[in-house]
Write an enzyme that holds these catalytic residues in place. Sequence first.
Site, PDB file in Angstrom:
ATOM      1  N   ASP A 115       0.833  -1.199   0.000  1.00  0.00           N
ATOM      2  CA  ASP A 115       0.000   0.000   0.000  1.00  0.00           C
ATOM      3  C   ASP A 115       0.873   1.257   0.000  1.00  0.00           C
ATOM      4  OD1 ASP A 115      -2.159   1.792   0.410  1.00  0.00           O
ATOM      5  OD2 ASP A 115      -3.220   0.293   1.595  1.00  0.00           O
ATOM      6  N   THR A 158      -6.814   3.088  -2.620  1.00  0.00           N
ATOM      7  CA  THR A 158      -6.592   1.705  -2.186  1.00  0.00           C
ATOM      8  C   THR A 158      -7.632   0.729  -2.722  1.00  0.00           C
ATOM      9  OG1 THR A 158      -5.461   2.414  -0.176  1.00  0.00           O
ATOM     10  CG2 THR A 158      -6.439   0.211  -0.156  1.00  0.00           C
ATOM     11  N   ASN A 171     -12.500   4.510  -2.423  1.00  0.00           N
ATOM     12  CA  ASN A 171     -12.645   3.762  -1.168  1.00  0.00           C
ATOM     13  C   ASN A 171     -14.081   3.866  -0.679  1.00  0.00           C
ATOM     14  OD1 ASN A 171      -9.923   3.076  -1.177  1.00  0.00           O
ATOM     15  ND2 ASN A 171      -9.344   4.842   0.055  1.00  0.00           N
ATOM     16  N   LYS A 182      -6.042  -3.890   6.328  1.00  0.00           N
ATOM     17  CA  LYS A 182      -7.280  -3.244   5.890  1.00  0.00           C
ATOM     18  C   LYS A 182      -8.267  -4.284   5.354  1.00  0.00           C
ATOM     19  CE  LYS A 182      -5.110   1.116   4.449  1.00  0.00           C
ATOM     20  NZ  LYS A 182      -4.862   2.044   3.309  1.00  0.00           N
ATOM     21  N   ASP A 183      -9.538  -4.110   5.663  1.00  0.00           N
ATOM     22  CA  ASP A 183     -10.545  -5.042   5.153  1.00  0.00           C
ATOM     23  C   ASP A 183     -10.558  -5.066   3.623  1.00  0.00           C
ATOM     24  OD1 ASP A 183     -12.123  -2.634   4.570  1.00  0.00           O
ATOM     25  OD2 ASP A 183     -12.768  -2.705   6.649  1.00  0.00           O
ATOM     26  N   ARG A 184     -10.556  -3.889   2.997  1.00  0.00           N
ATOM     27  CA  ARG A 184     -10.624  -3.843   1.529  1.00  0.00           C
ATOM     28  C   ARG A 184      -9.389  -4.450   0.877  1.00  0.00           C
ATOM     29  NH1 ARG A 184     -10.200   1.394   3.553  1.00  0.00           N
ATOM     30  NH2 ARG A 184      -8.415   2.662   2.889  1.00  0.00           N
ATOM     31  N   ASP A 190       1.217   2.437   3.966  1.00  0.00           N
ATOM     32  CA  ASP A 190       0.310   3.539   3.649  1.00  0.00           C
ATOM     33  C   ASP A 190       0.073   4.422   4.868  1.00  0.00           C
ATOM     34  OD1 ASP A 190      -1.714   4.747   1.680  1.00  0.00           O
ATOM     35  OD2 ASP A 190      -3.028   4.245   3.364  1.00  0.00           O
ATOM     36  N   HIS A 230       1.132   8.316   5.017  1.00  0.00           N
ATOM     37  CA  HIS A 230       0.162   9.383   5.257  1.00  0.00           C
ATOM     38  C   HIS A 230       0.562  10.255   6.449  1.00  0.00           C
ATOM     39  CE1 HIS A 230      -3.085   8.947   2.402  1.00  0.00           C
ATOM     40  NE2 HIS A 230      -3.107   7.627   2.580  1.00  0.00           N
ATOM     41  N   ASP A 278      -0.860  -0.567  -4.739  1.00  0.00           N
ATOM     42  CA  ASP A 278      -2.195  -0.103  -5.110  1.00  0.00           C
ATOM     43  C   ASP A 278      -2.197   1.356  -5.572  1.00  0.00           C
ATOM     44  OD1 ASP A 278      -1.575   0.898  -2.616  1.00  0.00           O
ATOM     45  OD2 ASP A 278      -3.536   0.483  -1.731  1.00  0.00           O
TER      46      ASP A 278
END
Length: 553
Positions: A46, A87, A108, A169-171, A313, A317, A360
């Site tokens: 990520d 993502t 997202n 992350k779930d996604r 990620d 950030h 991603d």
Amino acid sequence: MFKNTACALFAILLIFSCKAQTETISTLKPDFNTDKPKLVVGIVVDQMRYDYLTRFYNKYGEGGFKRLMNEGFNCKNNHYNYVPTYTGPGHASVYTGTTPKYHGIIANDWYDKEIKSKVYCAEDKSVQSVGAETEDGQMSPSRMKATTFSDENRLFTQMRGKTIGISVKDRGAILPAGHTANAAYWFYGKDKGYFITSSFYMNSLPNWVNEFNKSNTVASYLKPWNTLYDISTYEESGSDLNNFEGTFKGMKTATFPYDLAALKDDNGGFDILKGTAYGNSIVADFAIAAIKGEQLGQDNHTDVLAVSFSSTDYVGHKFGVNSKEIEDTYIRFDKDLERLFKTLDASVGKGAYTVFLTADHAAVDVPSYLKSVKIPAGYVDTKTQKENLDKFMESKFKASGLIENISNNQIFLDRNKINELGFDLGDVQEAIVNEMIKYEFIDKAYTASAMNSTSFISGIEALLQKGFNQKRSGDVLFVYDAAFISYSKTGSTHGSGFDYDTHVPLLFFGKGIKHGETFQKTEITDIAPTMSALLGISFPNGAIGQPLEFVLD
């Protein structure tokens, strides 16, 4: 007598001839299943910029990134071919071989024009959490409209080949694993520090997952985070103390070391680990447990393990792409990759599995830092932009409330109200474009009508069009100037069609992969067709990419 002897000799010769032919055919045509990898491991990092491979190269060991580069195939000019570079869309595109135009994951989260409300890409209120009593587990791939290559592999093997998705992350776990996955697991921090799933996949966690959750593995990372090597040797990143980084609550400055045990209560409990290098280590630990617990790669039906490392990620950030924190995160992540590959060597066998690694999306340098070194960059005041746009709409159309939502650099109009007032939708869209293009830091703007009626083949217009979904996207799309973002003054972000967001690594390694490298441009949508070609299975049903023949052995 002679006749009987001759017949016997002829029969013996015929038997040996048939046996020889059979052996020859067997030699020329080996069993197709044995010629395929037993396991495909897809790794998505990520927010990984391509230049993290080259910038930190001398800090990497021989068994992680360097092993992929030195023994596998390196596509050095690999890009995302659509906007927005987020993502959810990124993970979906890697595994479906198509773009938001077709797979439908346009961000997202996005404004749903039908229900007049925001929706999340993996949200599914029809399912329940498994592993913890929380809404965080009410997730599934139901909003993704295309199949993944992992879906196609399940269909091809009559559901015998397993698919497991794993991420913080779930996604990042759900979208790559696809619609037919055996399981997808993601990290629930807070007071638990567990990996959970949803009833879309199962009604209770397997024993190996429960054992992992009950172990001290996650808690063991609540320790000081300091640089792995002497911080003075981290010459590939900026100074540790600067004005361009965010930090954890309870810290006066964004400087090493970080006492995670002391900071956790003010930073979401176990969630603090997501924003450190240790978050990747936890995912690697869980992936290794999954390889063993699920017996992946142990038969002739190819399995797929989709692993997304998301802590890169979170760190990017918060601290930015030029921080000591991001450098240390990648140095430590390199060692996590080495651990994972050693497990695969021992469990599946060297030369018996195939790996691809990509990202991603990438990320922009912190604009405030870029400004400090005289590169054009800055921040957009979206509140003022919206106020100006609302005033224009009321003045132009003598009506209020025509704009329902502005998000993801898209404007959604109240089409019912526009119709009731007798306005032409195309005229309203065009008026907004002509107004917005006057605003500071707006580089381009386009109507949905243009996206639907014109075929763009190059430039930002083509990227926007590949990210535009007719049913889900907005009425007007706009683009900021390069390195101008709507974000905090510290830390990095992403989402644009500029090279700093689209240029990501693409490495292939293992069974069926040649050794080499290329500067030929490749696109993210080429990965899934390449994996499908390697496995001899159908391409995902929405795939627009092409197999990278020069990668395959």
